[in-house]
Design a protein around this motif. Structure first.
Motif, mmCIF file in Angstrom:
data_model
loop_
_atom_site.group_PDB
_atom_site.id
_atom_site.type_symbol
_atom_site.label_atom_id
_atom_site.label_comp_id
_atom_site.label_asym_id
_atom_site.label_seq_id
_atom_site.Cartn_x
_atom_site.Cartn_y
_atom_site.Cartn_z
ATOM 1 N N HIS A 117 0.456 8.413 -6.256
ATOM 2 C CA HIS A 117 0.163 9.763 -5.737
ATOM 3 C C HIS A 117 1.415 10.631 -5.617
ATOM 4 C CE1 HIS A 117 -3.805 8.284 -4.782
ATOM 5 N NE2 HIS A 117 -3.331 7.389 -3.925
ATOM 6 N N ASN A 144 1.241 3.941 -3.079
ATOM 7 C CA ASN A 144 0.937 5.371 -2.885
ATOM 8 C C ASN A 144 2.041 6.270 -3.437
ATOM 9 O OD1 ASN A 144 -1.545 4.978 -1.749
ATOM 10 N ND2 ASN A 144 -0.934 5.395 0.353
ATOM 11 N N GLY A 187 -5.892 2.700 1.669
ATOM 12 C CA GLY A 187 -4.483 2.334 1.833
ATOM 13 C C GLY A 187 -3.949 2.591 3.240
ATOM 14 N N GLU A 202 0.836 -1.220 0.000
ATOM 15 C CA GLU A 202 0.000 0.000 0.000
ATOM 16 C C GLU A 202 0.864 1.261 0.000
ATOM 17 O OE1 GLU A 202 -3.182 0.257 -0.437
ATOM 18 O OE2 GLU A 202 -3.660 -1.867 -0.304
#
Ligand SMILES: Nc1ncnc2c1ncn2[C@@H]1O[C@H](COP(=O)(O)OP(=O)(O)OP(=O)(O)O)[C@@H](O)[C@H]1O
Ligand SMILES: [Mg+2]
Length: 151
Positions: free
Chosen positions: A60, A56, A115, A52
């Motif tokens: 992101h 990310n 997440g 996770e």
């Protein structure tokens, strides 16, 4: 509070934020963590949380480019595994909001905003530091359960 537990062993790795590297990073962290003798469940929890955090960074942290992801794994005294996962990407404006279950800035994709919640539930503790435009550092902690010695 700063942890001052003695470091028994440590490993660092870094790699570009290509999605193909997510499974490799997860496998390396799991292989290294295995020396602390986790149960199958504990190891699965660690893999899930790492997955996770790395995902990310990829989606992101570096949404429009490829950037470097840095991981540091430490085995601490008392069988605590400490995993730091860092990017030098976009950063998070409001960390408390980002950690709220179901909160996502990418609702148009398949992201569900779970997440951080997964990381929190599979690990004992997580810390998140972030600065917009500078990047994000997530630290995951898990202390492995005491195991009966098979003699
Ligand atoms: N490394 C990061 N860099 C920048 N923003 C991040 C980073 N990690 C998380 N975020 C922000 O925090 C939000 C919540 O993250 P979380 O992992 O909980 O959900 P998600 O990634 O959106 O969805 P899911 O993980 O369920 O696919 C993200 O939508 C994103 O805005
Ligand atoms: Mg996520």
């Amino acid at each position: 509070m700063k942890t001052s537990k003695k470091v028994i062993n440590s490993l660092k790795l870094s790699f570009p934020s290509l999605s193909v590297n997510e499974s490799a990073a997860r496998a390396v962290v799991a292989a290294f963590s295995a020396q602390a003798d986790p149960t199958t469940t504990e190891l699965a929890d660690i893999k899930c949380a790492v997955s996770e955090a790395v995902t990310n960074c990829i989606v992101h942290g570096y949404p429009d480019s490829i950037g470097e992801i840095y991981i540091s794994v430490k085995i601490l005294e008392g069988r605590t595994v400490r995993i730091e996962i860092k990017d030098k990407g976009k950063g998070i404006e409001d960390i408390a909001l980002a950690r709220t279950p179901l909160y996502t800035t990418s609702p148009e994709t398949e992201r569900s905003g779970m997440g951080f919640t997964v990381m929190e539930s599979f690990m004992d503790k997580i810390t998140v530091r972030s600065r917009v435009g500078k990047g994000t550092t997530v630290v995951l902690f898990k202390t492995l359960k005491e195991r009966k010695k098979a003699e």
